[in-house]
Structures are given as structure tokens and as C-alpha cells.
Design an enzyme around this catalytic site. Structure first.
Site, mmCIF file in Angstrom:
data_model
loop_
_atom_site.group_PDB
_atom_site.id
_atom_site.type_symbol
_atom_site.label_atom_id
_atom_site.label_comp_id
_atom_site.label_asym_id
_atom_site.label_seq_id
_atom_site.Cartn_x
_atom_site.Cartn_y
_atom_site.Cartn_z
ATOM 1 N N GLN A 178 0.732 -1.326 0.016
ATOM 2 C CA GLN A 178 0.082 0.037 -0.001
ATOM 3 C C GLN A 178 0.853 1.231 -0.012
ATOM 4 O O GLN A 178 0.239 2.274 -0.332
ATOM 5 C CB GLN A 178 -1.210 -0.041 1.356
ATOM 6 C CG GLN A 178 -0.266 0.066 2.408
ATOM 7 C CD GLN A 178 -1.197 -0.025 3.589
ATOM 8 O OE1 GLN A 178 -1.598 -1.113 4.180
ATOM 9 N NE2 GLN A 178 -1.432 1.035 4.205
ATOM 10 N N CYS A 205 -5.214 0.563 3.442
ATOM 11 C CA CYS A 205 -5.447 -1.017 3.654
ATOM 12 C C CYS A 205 -6.606 -1.636 3.574
ATOM 13 O O CYS A 205 -7.052 -2.659 3.232
ATOM 14 C CB CYS A 205 -4.967 -1.056 5.353
ATOM 15 S SG CYS A 205 -6.245 -0.257 6.279
ATOM 16 N N HIS A 260 -6.691 -1.337 11.355
ATOM 17 C CA HIS A 260 -5.896 -1.832 10.258
ATOM 18 C C HIS A 260 -6.732 -3.053 9.531
ATOM 19 O O HIS A 260 -7.075 -4.088 10.243
ATOM 20 C CB HIS A 260 -4.398 -2.424 10.543
ATOM 21 C CG HIS A 260 -3.545 -2.688 9.172
ATOM 22 N ND1 HIS A 260 -3.619 -1.855 8.034
ATOM 23 C CD2 HIS A 260 -3.028 -3.926 9.035
ATOM 24 C CE1 HIS A 260 -2.910 -2.654 7.265
ATOM 25 N NE2 HIS A 260 -2.141 -3.771 8.084
ATOM 26 N N ASN A 277 -0.991 -9.448 4.608
ATOM 27 C CA ASN A 277 -0.945 -7.878 4.852
ATOM 28 C C ASN A 277 -0.673 -7.380 3.536
ATOM 29 O O ASN A 277 -0.403 -7.830 2.534
ATOM 30 C CB ASN A 277 0.101 -7.763 6.018
ATOM 31 C CG ASN A 277 -0.152 -6.398 6.588
ATOM 32 O OD1 ASN A 277 -1.013 -5.629 6.299
ATOM 33 N ND2 ASN A 277 0.856 -6.183 7.723
#
Ligand SMILES: *[C@@H]1O[C@H](CO)[C@@H](O)[C@H](O)[C@H]1NC(C)=O
Ligand SMILES: *[C@@H]1O[C@H](CO)[C@@H](O)[C@H](O)[C@H]1NC(C)=O
Length: 334
Positions: free
Chosen positions: A133, A139, A277, A301
Site C-alpha cells: 500500500q 489497507c 488496520h 498484509n
């Protein structure tokens, strides 16, 4: 006399400030900067190096304690090394908590619970490469594309990387704020009402707020017809959903994930309610046997492949909803 005195004081101070840099670390600092392509202005370089050194000490201390059994995971210096924890959280964590919306609840039948001991959807082609990102609080867009990619693959058997930039540029009307944060469910709503989302190649990621939506209908790569929620805080229901449905979008408190590298993340102070997140659960499993067995979630992630375990993390499972993993779990209907 006064001038000479001030001159001496300033010489001493300059001496002290250059002494705070351990010359033995000069080479490590240079190597770290070049590995991660860091360039600073003259004034910035000093305090970036001070921050980097502090982080380095923290990581060393943590790993020493880990080797003595105090922690379940290890840390490692990475591309976030020049950021304070406050700065890191400001830039990287863009999940915005909203009022709970009405949506259908995912309800497995009693016999469907605990069917699979372990599952890793990466092995079955449901998961695209780890993305990055950058310095943008997007996110929420990556978590949304992750679960849409999985469900689209399940339906069509084609794995297509979907466009986060499309969501960043075009879902403001649905309440998202681009690089300043957003919600996964608002991204699903956008795709549903837009009748499509573009793919990564034709609508590439810039990591910046674009004020013009460049969606083109002819590149529609996936659709969404709604979404379902997993019962709040219920890790058993989440595991059942992961096993039955595929990768699921979740939100966590990632305040101290900055230097995670390996092992199963666990921190008794991690919050279950202050979620900042959004990530993707792509599976779960168990490490060790008998009394020493420890269950974990496999988390994808969006901080690049140089973070964590090639971009992934193992997070403690069945440990009282660690970091809020089951507090806000959703998946799209396609
Ligand atoms: C999504 O739905 C729209 C409208 O029904 C359709 O035109 C488009 O082709 C669909 N996209 C995909 C990938 O099926
Ligand atoms: C665990 O969380 C606390 C409070 O949020 C924090 O101060 C501490 O540094 C964290 N520990 C680790 C090892 O991440």
C-alpha cells in the site's frame, strides 16, 4: 568574552551530537538506506538515523527476550525502520471504524463447525501476490480486493488481481476517504452499485489520492452482490467461514506490528476493540503438539513482501480474540 564562551558551548554541543552516531553503524545505516531506496534532506537524515537506531535497539532487545521465552514471535529491521511508532500508525493504518451496519449474518449449521483442522487457501489458487500500500492509508481497499479476488476465483476459477486504486478514486461517495482511510464494507457497496471493479493492470496502483474516477465499464473484472458478517468476536464462526467460504476480510489492532518477522504474534495488551488496520485471513493451522500446541491465523498484509513472513503474519488463534481478529469479519457475495 561572552562570544568566546558561546563559541565553546556550540563546539561542545556539535561534538556531542556527532558522538550520538555510533561510527561502527555507519556502514549498516548506508546499507539499510540503499536496500530500501531511502533518500533524505540534510536535516532530515540526522533524526531519521536517531529513530532508526532506537528501533534497532528495540528489535535487538525484543529478540533477546524472545530467545529467553518471553515472546512468541521475533522482530526484524525492515523498511519501516526510520519511522517512529506514532508516524507508522498514522501512515499505515487506514481502517476507519464505523457504526455497525445492518447486514446478513453468516450462520453455519452446527455440524459445519470445526470440520477442518487447518486450511491455507494460498495452496488452492485463491490468493494473489502480496501487494504494497506504500505510504497511503488504503489497507481497507487491499482487504476488500483480497476477499473479492478469492470469491471471484471460487466462482470462475480465474485468479484476477483487482484494482485498489479504483476503490480509492471512486468510492468517496460511499464514505471512503482514499489514502486517509476507509471501510471494507463501503468498498463492497461501491462495487455492487458500480456493477464492477477494474483489474490491477488496467487501473494500476499509484498510492496517492486521485480525485478523478477512471473506472471503465469494459474492464469490469469482478462483481459483488452484497456481503455477510461473521458473528462479532466469535473465532469459531470465523474459522468455519474461512474453511467453508475462503479468504475473509478482517480488521485488527496492528499498532505494534511494525517489525514483526516470524513466529506467532501475541501481545496481551493488543486491543480487541480499537481496530485500525484491515487485512485478509487466508487460513489457519496449529503449530506444535499436545500441551505446547498453538493455533494461529494466516494473515495476508499489504505492507510488501519485505515485511513479516514474505508479507504474511501468523497471529495467535483461540486466544481470546487476539488483536480483534474476529471483531469485524466480513466477506463479499459474488
Ligand atoms: C458485472 O456486472 C455488469 C452488469 O450486470 C456486467 O456488465 C459485467 O460484465 C459484470 N462483470 C463481470 C466480470 O462479470
Ligand atoms: C505490546 O503492546 C503494548 C501496549 O500496546 C506495547 O507497549 C508493547 O510494546 C507491545 N509489545 C510488543 C512485544 O510488541
Amino acid at each position: 568574552m561572552m562570544k568566546i564562551f558561546l563559541f565553546l558551548v556550540s563546539c561542545i554541543l556539535t561534538g556531542i551530537s556527532s558522538l550520538t552516531f555510533d561510527p561502527a553503524l555507519d556502514e549498516d545505516w548506508m546499507k539499510w538506506k540503499s536496500l530500501h531506496g531511502k533518500q533524505y534532506g540534510k536535516n532530515e537524515e540526522n533524526w531519521r538515523r536517531i529513530t532508526w537506531k532506537k528501533n534497532l535497539n528495540k528489535i535487538k532487545q525484543h529478540n533477546l527476550e524472545q530467545s529467553m521465552g518471553k515472546h512468541t514471535f521475533r522482530m526484524e529491521m525492515n523498511h519501516f525502520g526510520d519511522m517512529t511508532n506514532e508516524e507508522f500508525n498514522q501512515q499505515m493504518n487506514g481502517f476507519v471504524q464505523g457504526k455497525p451496519e445492518s447486514s446478513t449474518l453468516y450462520e453455519p449449521a452446527p455440524h459445519e463447525y470445526d470440520v477442518l483442522q487447518a486450511i491455507d487457501w494460498r495452496k488452492y489458487g485463491f490468493v494473489t501476490e502480496v501487494k504494497n500500500q506504500g505510504r497511503c492509508g488504503s489497507c481497507w481497499a487491499f482487504s476488500a480486493t483480497g476477499s473479492l479476488e478469492g470469491q471471484t476465483f471460487k466462482k470462475t476459477r480465474k485468479l484476477i488481481s483487482l484494482s485498489e486504486q479504483n476503490l480509492i478514486d471512486c468510492s468517496r461517495r460511499h464514505g471512503n476517504k482514499g489514502c486517509c482511510g476507509g471501510r471494507v464494507t463501503a468498498a463492497f457497496k461501491y462495487v455492487e452499485q458500480n456493477y464492477g471493479i477494474d483489474n490491477e493492470n488496467s487501473y494500476p496502483y499509484t498510492g496517492m489520492d486521485g480525485w478523478r474516477c477512471k473506472y471503465k465499464r469494459q474492464y469490469s473484472a469482478a462483481n459483488c452482490t452484497g456481503y455477510e458478517r461473521i458473528k462479532k468476536g466469535d473465532e469459531r464462526a470465523l474459522a468455519t467461514a474461512v474453511a467453508q467460504i475462503g479468504p475473509i476480510s478482517v480488521s485488527v489492532d496492528s499498532t505494534h506490528f511494525q517489525f514483526y518477522c516470524s513466529g506467532i504474534y501475541h501481545n496481551k495488551s493488543c486491543s480487541k476493540t480499537k481496530l485500525n488496520h484491515a487485512v485478509l485471513v487466508v487460513g489457519y493451522g496449529t503449530n506444535g503438539k499436545g500441551k505446547a500446541a498453538q493455533n494461529y491465523w494466516i494473515i495476508k498484509n499489504s505492507w510488501g513482501k519485505r515485511w513479516g513472513n514474505k508479507g504474511y503474519m501468523f497471529l495467535a488463534k483461540d486466544m481470546n480474540n487476539q488483536c480483534g481478529i474476529a471483531s469485524n469479519a466480513v466477506y463479499p457475495l459474488v
